[in-house]
Design an enzyme around this catalytic site. Sequence first.
Site, PDB file in Angstrom:
ATOM      1  N   CYS A  74      -6.431   1.964   5.601  1.00 38.45           N
ATOM      2  CA  CYS A  74      -7.144   0.734   5.964  1.00 38.45           C
ATOM      3  C   CYS A  74      -6.668   0.272   7.351  1.00 38.45           C
ATOM      4  CB  CYS A  74      -6.864  -0.347   4.914  1.00 38.45           C
ATOM      5  SG  CYS A  74      -5.182  -1.008   4.989  1.00 38.45           S
TER       6      CYS A  74
ATOM      7  N   GLU B 200       0.889   4.090   1.645  1.00 44.32           N
ATOM      8  CA  GLU B 200       1.368   4.641   2.915  1.00 44.32           C
ATOM      9  C   GLU B 200       2.383   3.724   3.595  1.00 44.32           C
ATOM     10  OE1 GLU B 200      -1.739   3.675   1.953  1.00 44.32           O
ATOM     11  OE2 GLU B 200      -3.102   4.057   3.608  1.00 44.32           O
TER      12      GLU B 200
ATOM     13  N   CYS C 170      -2.828  -0.391   7.482  1.00 42.46           N
ATOM     14  CA  CYS C 170      -2.030   0.831   7.437  1.00 42.46           C
ATOM     15  C   CYS C 170      -2.205   1.649   8.712  1.00 42.46           C
ATOM     16  CB  CYS C 170      -2.387   1.643   6.204  1.00 42.46           C
ATOM     17  SG  CYS C 170      -1.916   0.805   4.670  1.00 42.46           S
TER      18      CYS C 170
ATOM     19  N   HIS D 215       0.846  -1.196   0.000  1.00 51.26           N
ATOM     20  CA  HIS D 215       0.000   0.000   0.000  1.00 51.26           C
ATOM     21  C   HIS D 215       0.879   1.243   0.000  1.00 51.26           C
ATOM     22  CE1 HIS D 215      -3.950  -1.840   1.753  1.00 51.26           C
ATOM     23  NE2 HIS D 215      -3.360  -2.662   0.898  1.00 51.26           N
TER      24      HIS D 215
END
Length: 150
Positions: free
Chosen positions: A83, A55, A86, A53
């Site tokens: 999410c 981030e 994260c 992802h």
Amino acid sequence: MTQDELFMRQALVEAQKAYELGEVPVGAVVVRDGQIISRGHNRREIDHMATAHAELLAMQEACRLLGRWRLSDCTLYVTLEPCPMCAGTIVNARVGRVVYGAKDAKAGAMGSVLSLNAYPLNHKAAVTTGVLEKDCATILSDFFEKKRKP
């Protein structure tokens, strides 16, 4: 233009890179002392990795560059609400502040579906939402609209 908008525009540059690669267009930057120290964009399809992802990639690079795992003096800018995975990493890395653009009504863990900050964990990041929300939401909706067309 505010500082938050300036850095979110840079996160949108990263989201555009993901878009061009056929990835869900999410981008992130980590800022420390008014300077971008790392960048990331979604790479799940390219890397064949569920954890790639935007981030997470930006936070990993920030940790490498700083030579430490704590990011308490950093701000994470991300185009889509983090999410649960994260958000958990944000807690574990002690990120000082999170700024996101679009809410994620299906998987958001910083206010939409759930809020990790509501739990009695060992760290709570300051959260600012809705920065350039329309731009952040538009790149996502354009991507998915294009994907659905035959």
